[in-house]
Motif scaffolding. Structure first.
Motif, PDB file in Angstrom:
ATOM      1  N   PRO A 156      22.768  35.025  76.277  1.00 20.43           N
ATOM      2  CA  PRO A 156      21.623  34.301  75.710  1.00 20.43           C
ATOM      3  C   PRO A 156      20.354  34.661  76.468  1.00 20.43           C
ATOM      4  CG  PRO A 156      22.859  32.852  77.147  1.00 20.43           C
ATOM      5  CD  PRO A 156      23.652  34.133  77.064  1.00 20.43           C
ATOM      6  N   PRO A 157      19.194  34.449  75.866  1.00 16.74           N
ATOM      7  CA  PRO A 157      17.957  34.672  76.615  1.00 16.74           C
ATOM      8  C   PRO A 157      17.873  33.720  77.801  1.00 16.74           C
ATOM      9  CG  PRO A 157      17.509  33.882  74.376  1.00 16.74           C
ATOM     10  CD  PRO A 157      18.971  33.966  74.520  1.00 16.74           C
ATOM     11  N   PRO A 158      17.160  34.102  78.865  1.00 15.41           N
ATOM     12  CA  PRO A 158      17.045  33.218  80.036  1.00 15.41           C
ATOM     13  C   PRO A 158      16.519  31.829  79.687  1.00 15.41           C
ATOM     14  CG  PRO A 158      16.212  35.403  80.544  1.00 15.41           C
ATOM     15  CD  PRO A 158      16.484  35.394  79.071  1.00 15.41           C
ATOM     16  N   GLN A 159      15.617  31.759  78.706  1.00 17.87           N
ATOM     17  CA  GLN A 159      15.193  30.466  78.175  1.00 17.87           C
ATOM     18  C   GLN A 159      15.000  30.627  76.675  1.00 17.87           C
ATOM     19  OE1 GLN A 159      11.457  29.213  79.833  1.00 17.87           O
ATOM     20  NE2 GLN A 159      10.617  31.274  79.849  1.00 17.87           N
ATOM     21  N   ARG A 160      15.199  29.522  75.955  1.00 17.28           N
ATOM     22  CA  ARG A 160      15.144  29.636  74.504  1.00 17.28           C
ATOM     23  C   ARG A 160      13.768  30.104  74.059  1.00 17.28           C
ATOM     24  NH1 ARG A 160      13.288  27.106  70.286  1.00 17.28           N
ATOM     25  NH2 ARG A 160      12.659  25.210  71.373  1.00 17.28           N
ATOM     26  N   PRO A 161      13.706  31.178  73.263  1.00 19.50           N
ATOM     27  CA  PRO A 161      12.412  31.673  72.792  1.00 19.50           C
ATOM     28  C   PRO A 161      11.863  30.810  71.664  1.00 19.50           C
ATOM     29  CG  PRO A 161      14.173  32.979  71.847  1.00 19.50           C
ATOM     30  CD  PRO A 161      14.819  32.027  72.810  1.00 19.50           C
ATOM     31  N   GLU A 162      10.589  31.005  71.404  1.00 23.99           N
ATOM     32  CA  GLU A 162       9.930  30.360  70.267  1.00 23.99           C
ATOM     33  C   GLU A 162      10.679  30.700  68.984  1.00 23.99           C
ATOM     34  OE1 GLU A 162       5.397  30.531  68.536  1.00 23.99           O
ATOM     35  OE2 GLU A 162       6.418  32.419  68.985  1.00 23.99           O
ATOM     36  N   LEU A 163      10.867  29.716  68.139  1.00 25.33           N
ATOM     37  CA  LEU A 163      11.537  29.911  66.857  1.00 25.33           C
ATOM     38  C   LEU A 163      10.566  29.540  65.739  1.00 25.33           C
ATOM     39  CD1 LEU A 163      14.131  30.605  65.335  1.00 25.33           C
ATOM     40  CD2 LEU A 163      14.864  28.232  65.627  1.00 25.33           C
ATOM     41  N   LEU A 164      10.228  30.522  64.913  1.00 28.14           N
ATOM     42  CA  LEU A 164       9.287  30.321  63.817  1.00 28.14           C
ATOM     43  C   LEU A 164      10.021  30.203  62.493  1.00 28.14           C
ATOM     44  CD1 LEU A 164       6.679  33.082  64.768  1.00 28.14           C
ATOM     45  CD2 LEU A 164       6.518  30.648  65.260  1.00 28.14           C
ATOM     46  N   SER A 165       9.408  29.507  61.545  1.00 27.17           N
ATOM     47  CA  SER A 165       9.953  29.393  60.203  1.00 27.17           C
ATOM     48  C   SER A 165       8.845  29.634  59.188  1.00 27.17           C
ATOM     49  CB  SER A 165      10.559  28.002  59.977  1.00 27.17           C
ATOM     50  OG  SER A 165      11.029  27.867  58.650  1.00 27.17           O
ATOM     51  N   GLY A 166       9.130  30.435  58.183  1.00 28.46           N
ATOM     52  CA  GLY A 166       8.194  30.591  57.088  1.00 28.46           C
ATOM     53  C   GLY A 166       8.283  29.400  56.155  1.00 28.46           C
ATOM     54  N   ALA A 167       7.149  28.994  55.600  1.00 30.08           N
ATOM     55  CA  ALA A 167       7.163  27.817  54.730  1.00 30.08           C
ATOM     56  C   ALA A 167       5.972  27.852  53.781  1.00 30.08           C
ATOM     57  CB  ALA A 167       7.134  26.529  55.548  1.00 30.08           C
ATOM     58  N   THR A 168       6.207  27.373  52.542  1.00 24.90           N
ATOM     59  CA  THR A 168       5.128  27.180  51.583  1.00 24.90           C
ATOM     60  C   THR A 168       5.212  25.795  50.942  1.00 24.90           C
ATOM     61  OG1 THR A 168       6.471  28.301  49.885  1.00 24.90           O
ATOM     62  CG2 THR A 168       4.822  29.636  51.040  1.00 24.90           C
ATOM     63  N   GLY A 169       6.388  25.408  50.475  1.00 26.61           N
ATOM     64  CA  GLY A 169       6.537  24.117  49.811  1.00 26.61           C
ATOM     65  C   GLY A 169       6.501  22.946  50.782  1.00 26.61           C
ATOM     66  N   ASP A 170       6.236  21.764  50.239  1.00 27.24           N
ATOM     67  CA  ASP A 170       6.079  20.574  51.068  1.00 27.24           C
ATOM     68  C   ASP A 170       7.320  20.288  51.911  1.00 27.24           C
ATOM     69  OD1 ASP A 170       3.722  20.440  49.687  1.00 27.24           O
ATOM     70  OD2 ASP A 170       4.013  18.411  48.908  1.00 27.24           O
ATOM     71  N   ARG A 171       8.495  20.331  51.294  1.00 29.93           N
ATOM     72  CA  ARG A 171       9.713  19.994  52.031  1.00 29.93           C
ATOM     73  C   ARG A 171       9.995  21.007  53.128  1.00 29.93           C
ATOM     74  NH1 ARG A 171      14.863  19.160  48.846  1.00 29.93           N
ATOM     75  NH2 ARG A 171      14.187  21.024  47.724  1.00 29.93           N
ATOM     76  N   THR A 172       9.719  22.279  52.850  1.00 27.70           N
ATOM     77  CA  THR A 172       9.965  23.305  53.858  1.00 27.70           C
ATOM     78  C   THR A 172       8.979  23.180  55.007  1.00 27.70           C
ATOM     79  OG1 THR A 172      10.701  24.748  52.057  1.00 27.70           O
ATOM     80  CG2 THR A 172      10.406  25.758  54.207  1.00 27.70           C
ATOM     81  N   LEU A 173       7.732  22.827  54.716  1.00 24.33           N
ATOM     82  CA  LEU A 173       6.751  22.613  55.785  1.00 24.33           C
ATOM     83  C   LEU A 173       7.184  21.457  56.693  1.00 24.33           C
ATOM     84  CD1 LEU A 173       3.551  23.158  53.665  1.00 24.33           C
ATOM     85  CD2 LEU A 173       4.155  24.492  55.694  1.00 24.33           C
ATOM     86  N   ARG A 174       7.662  20.376  56.108  1.00 27.67           N
ATOM     87  CA  ARG A 174       8.152  19.266  56.931  1.00 27.67           C
ATOM     88  C   ARG A 174       9.362  19.689  57.755  1.00 27.67           C
ATOM     89  NH1 ARG A 174       7.362  16.417  51.880  1.00 27.67           N
ATOM     90  NH2 ARG A 174       5.459  15.149  51.953  1.00 27.67           N
TER      91      ARG A 174
END
Length: 299
Positions: A156-174
């Protein structure tokens, strides 16, 4: 993550659009590195170029450049493979990779027989498991789509890296606010839509009790040079916008920087300039973004 982070300085990136052949990536990435570009973004669009292969190559060809993928479609990927690839990237190139995951274009997912009946359930399960695996946890889960039996990364990485998510719709943004560390917004997102997205992301963060800073990335259609307006008009037609006003910018460094400042003021932390596929000088566009636009945008 629980600590509250101050809002970071605005970063300016640019896209290596996958309409360019893969063999062009080396010169473009090296031009971005030499120019001091904040971030070079790549796309895993079907059926053009892969994300992980491209980002690994670009990182190996450069010295300081941050290289990002926005995004990896989760229907195409077992979460264990995603975790292994991201862990390897972050160990090989610490602090230089940014990778996002998301639903993917549903028509493309259908073409390859990977379209999920519930994209939201799949993304929730994938983000949850991916976050745990990258944190070094041993994961057992029997979800609707993600099923793991005692899986843990040996490296595993030494510390958890940033995790990004793509989103457009309201539920996915939340959902992104709840489970991801940052959100990627698509090209054509207006200033008003960025503000609204921030609000929905914050709703998800509040639901999860998160107080860490959530970074927002947005693509901005951009063109410069003598034929910039004509190329941007072609982009308007291609993407089906009624007007490019509010969706992109064509013009000088000051005009592009003014647009970057507007999108940043609405809540974007990284504004990624999205050149037209027929830009006559991709390497020159990256130098323009790094050396001319970025200093003005941050002034």
């Amino acid at each position: 993550m629980t600590e509250v982070n101050a809002r970071p300085e605005t970063r300016v990136g640019a896209v290596f659009v996958p309409q360019l052949p893969p063999e062009r990536l080396r010169s473009v990435a090296q031009a971005a590195d030499q120019a001091g570009l904040d971030e070079l973004w790549l796309w895993e669009d079907c059926f053009l170029e892969s994300g992980i292969t491209s980002v690994a190559a670009a990182l190996a060809w450069t010295d300081r450049l941050t290289v990002a993928v926005g995004l990896l479609p989760v229907p195409l990927r077992n979460v264990a493979i995603t975790a292994m690839e991201l862990a390897t990237l972050h160990r090989l190139f610490p602090g230089r990779a940014r990778v996002g995951v998301g639903h993917g274009v549903q028509d493309w997912m259908g073409q390859v027989g990977a379209r999920a009946e519930s994209p939201m359930a799949l993304l929730r399960e994938h983000l949850t498991a991916l976050r745990a695996l990258l944190s070094g946890e041993r994961v057992t889960t029997q979800g609707r789509y993600v099923r793991l039996d005692g899986v843990a990364l040996d490296w595993p990485p030494p510390q958890r890296p940033e995790l990004l998510s793509g989103a457009t719709g309201d539920r996915t943004l939340r959902l992104s606010g709840e489970l991801a560390d940052g959100t990627i917004l698509t090209g054509g997102t207006t200033v008003a839509q960025v503000r609204r997205a921030r609000g929905l992301i914050d709703e998800g963060r509040a639901r999860a009790g998160r107080t860490d800073y959530h970074r927002v990335v947005v693509y901005l259609h951009a063109a410069t040079g003598r034929d910039a307006s004509a190329r941007m008009e072609a982009e308007r037609v291609r993407w089906g916008y009624d007007t490019m006003d509010g969706h992109g910018v064509a013009g000088s460094a000051e005009q592009v920087a003014e647009a970057v400042r507007a999108w940043a003021a609405a809540g974007a932390d990284t504004v990624v300039l999205q050149p037209t596929p027929d830009d006559p000088d991709p390497e020159g566009f990256l130098a323009f973004a790094a050396r001319e636009v970025a200093p003005l945008a941050r002034s």
